[in-house]
Write a protein that holds these residues in place. Structure first.
Motif, PDB file in Angstrom:
ATOM      1  N   LYS A 110      42.012  56.175  31.261  1.00 52.74           N
ATOM      2  CA  LYS A 110      41.076  55.120  31.689  1.00 52.74           C
ATOM      3  C   LYS A 110      40.438  54.444  30.487  1.00 52.74           C
ATOM      4  N   LYS A 111      40.382  53.108  30.569  1.00 56.70           N
ATOM      5  CA  LYS A 111      39.660  52.309  29.579  1.00 56.70           C
ATOM      6  C   LYS A 111      38.678  51.418  30.331  1.00 56.70           C
ATOM      7  N   SER A 112      37.438  51.402  29.924  1.00 53.37           N
ATOM      8  CA  SER A 112      36.413  50.595  30.603  1.00 53.37           C
ATOM      9  C   SER A 112      36.020  49.407  29.728  1.00 53.37           C
ATOM     10  N   ILE A 113      35.939  48.252  30.351  1.00 50.02           N
ATOM     11  CA  ILE A 113      35.512  47.044  29.651  1.00 50.02           C
ATOM     12  C   ILE A 113      34.501  46.309  30.527  1.00 50.02           C
ATOM     13  N   LYS A 155      31.461  46.303  35.135  1.00 46.34           N
ATOM     14  CA  LYS A 155      32.448  47.072  34.394  1.00 46.34           C
ATOM     15  C   LYS A 155      33.764  47.089  35.161  1.00 46.34           C
ATOM     16  N   LEU A 156      34.858  46.921  34.411  1.00 45.05           N
ATOM     17  CA  LEU A 156      36.190  47.091  34.975  1.00 45.05           C
ATOM     18  C   LEU A 156      36.781  48.365  34.404  1.00 45.05           C
ATOM     19  N   ASP A 157      37.363  49.189  35.269  1.00 48.30           N
ATOM     20  CA  ASP A 157      38.043  50.408  34.834  1.00 48.30           C
ATOM     21  C   ASP A 157      39.547  50.170  34.881  1.00 48.30           C
ATOM     22  N   GLY A 181      37.413  47.333  40.219  1.00 50.85           N
ATOM     23  CA  GLY A 181      36.267  46.438  40.022  1.00 50.85           C
ATOM     24  C   GLY A 181      36.598  44.987  40.296  1.00 50.85           C
ATOM     25  N   LEU A 182      37.892  44.652  40.344  1.00 48.43           N
ATOM     26  CA  LEU A 182      38.289  43.270  40.585  1.00 48.43           C
ATOM     27  C   LEU A 182      38.023  42.834  42.018  1.00 48.43           C
ATOM     28  N   ASN A 231      36.927  39.171  44.266  1.00 47.09           N
ATOM     29  CA  ASN A 231      38.077  38.512  44.901  1.00 47.09           C
ATOM     30  C   ASN A 231      39.212  38.211  43.923  1.00 47.09           C
ATOM     31  N   LEU A 232      39.376  39.077  42.918  1.00 49.08           N
ATOM     32  CA  LEU A 232      40.488  38.948  41.983  1.00 49.08           C
ATOM     33  C   LEU A 232      41.500  40.060  42.216  1.00 49.08           C
ATOM     34  N   ASN A 233      42.738  39.823  41.813  1.00 45.07           N
ATOM     35  CA  ASN A 233      43.808  40.794  42.000  1.00 45.07           C
ATOM     36  C   ASN A 233      44.516  41.052  40.675  1.00 45.07           C
TER      37      ASN A 233
END
Length: 460
Positions: A138-141, A121-123, A95-96, A100-102
């Motif tokens: 997996k943790k989703s936030i 959501k980020l997985d 999801g990053l 444009n994030l790493n």
């Protein structure tokens, strides 16, 4: 393991309890039983390790993890400090890439410059060091990137054909005594957003007899044509002292004063003799008359061209600098010495003793009292920088008059000017071929709630 055998006898047989101890002793003498017990012990330890592993995984999944919000076009960095989960390894985050994030595996850090707004959501995929199968969990936030507040402001050009039109931004460079001067003035975001004009103005000039002059004026935001008032104030005062007769008379009196008092002149504020004060006061009275005539000739009220003014007249002597200042309003004139680590505000701001609302050179009441408290004269052996600024710089960078007199704040401000800021934009005062352009870029800094015109003159 005898307790375990007793547990088996009591829970899984109907043998008389009186025989339990004898049976336990007999069983422990059996080699096969002991091998079985060792296996059971090993299995028990293994299950405990598994349960502990599963507990760490589930607790991490259930932890309420909130990442700080990011901002478009502003560097973002967040480090996962897994102090409470020492056996967990984050393997990837999905999801990053959309913003444009790493994610760096070695440092457990998300970083980059977000490219767009999102609320998504980020997985987070991870595994446990002690899991022989290295199974990914997996943790989703939820994660939010906010709009850059700068991008919400429009930059509409002002009407070039309008009455008293002026440039939205200007820059200059030149010489000032034995030093250099750079300057920049830019329209505030509040003006650019609606396409209105820049109200600030400035001027500087090398004069005869070794004098130089610099002035800044801040037109009142509430006055319809304050931009013209500011322009007239700075150009009038420049031209007034460009008059050879006026400047020669002033120069003669100050040279005489300096010669007579040279043995007593130290780095401090000097008393201004009446004859010198008279010339300086006349210049400001003539300015008021000029602005009054202009407003009448153009069917305007003086309030329509309200403006502040801060000016300095300087002359270089062999042993230092003679600096004269005059101001109405809150545009500071400040001298800074790097060698001595000192700072001095050289003019009287309309705060404290002169408080009670903004003052303008277009107000009659300014001239009803003696102008002497507004006239200041100093001898300064040397200096690194001399600044004149409008409140568009003063307010966001200093905020209060006490901060303006704080050497710690000024040391930070100098570092800021040289590039120690979130934008990484600064001025190289040594290799200064583009110093004025860099100053203009630097003046685009963001300060929440501070969107006024910005004007800054730097003598160095």
């Amino acid at each position: 393991m005898s307790d375990f055998l007793r547990y088996v006898l009591s829970k899984h047989t109907h043998i008389d309890e009186k025989l339990h101890e004898k049976l336990v002793v007999k069983a422990l003498e059996n080699q096969e039983v002991n091998k079985a017990l060792e296996w059971i012990h090993s299995f028990q330890d293994k299950m405990i390790r598994y349960f502990m592993m599963y507990q760490e995984i589930e607790e991490f999944k259930e932890e309420h993890l909130v990442l700080p919000n990011g901002e478009v076009d502003r560097y973002y960095e967040y480090n996962f400090e897994l102090i409470n989960y020492p056996n967990l390894i984050i393997t990837r985050i999905i999801g990053l890439e959309e913003v444009n994030l790493n994610f760096d595996l070695n440092s457990n850090t998300i970083s980059g410059i977000p490219s767009n707004m999102t609320s998504s959501k980020l997985d987070i995929y991870f595994n446990h060091k002690k899991d022989s199968e290295s199974k990914e969990e997996k943790k989703s936030i939820y994660f939010m990137i906010n709009a850059n507040p700068r991008s919400l402001w429009k930059d509409l050009p002002s009407d070039r054909e309008g009455l008293y039109a002026k440039e939205d931004r200007i820059i200059d460079r030149g010489t000032f005594l034995d030093k250099k001067i750079i300057s920049a003035s830019v329209r505030g975001r509040s003006h650019a957003h609606v396409g209105s004009y820049r109200d600030d103005s400035y001027s500087f000039i090398e004069l005869s007899n070794g004098w130089s002059l610099a002035a800044v004026a801040d037109g009142a935001g509430s006055a319809q044509y304050s931009r013209q008032g500011a322009h007239l104030a700075t150009t009038f005062i420049r031209d007034y002292f460009r008059n050879e007769e006026v400047l020669s008379k002033l120069n003669l009196l100050i040279d005489k004063y300096f010669e007579e008092n040279s043995n007593r002149v130290i780095e401090e504020e000097l008393n201004i003799p009446d004859d010198i004060s008279s010339i300086l006061s006349t210049s400001t009275l003539d300015l008021f008359s000029y602005l009054q005539s202009f407003s009448e000739e153009n069917n305007l009220l003086l309030e329509d061209i309200h403006t502040t003014l801060a000016l300095t007249l300087c002359k270089k002597y062999d042993c230092g600098y003679l600096v004269v200042t005059y101001s109405v309003g809150d545009c500071p004139i400040v001298v800074y010495s790097e060698d001595r680590n000192t700072v001095n505000v050289l003019n009287t701001l309309d705060v404290g003793e002169f408080s009670g609302g903004t003052r303008f050179v277009t107000m009659k009441e300014i001239y009803q009292d003696s102008l002497s408290p507004r006239l200041r004269m100093y001898f300064i052996p040397s200096f690194t920088y001399l600044f004149i600024m409008s409140d568009g710089i003063y307010d966001p960078k200093f905020g209060t008059e006490s901060n303006l007199m704080s050497i710690e704040h000024w040391n930070s401000f100098i570092l800021d000017l040289k590039g120690d800021n979130e934008d990484g934009i600064g001025i190289d005062f040594l290799v200064d071929t583009t110093a004025e352009e860099n100053l203009l870029q630097w003046m685009n800094f963001w300060s929440k709630g501070n969107h006024d015109d910005r004007t800054l003159l730097i003598i160095y």
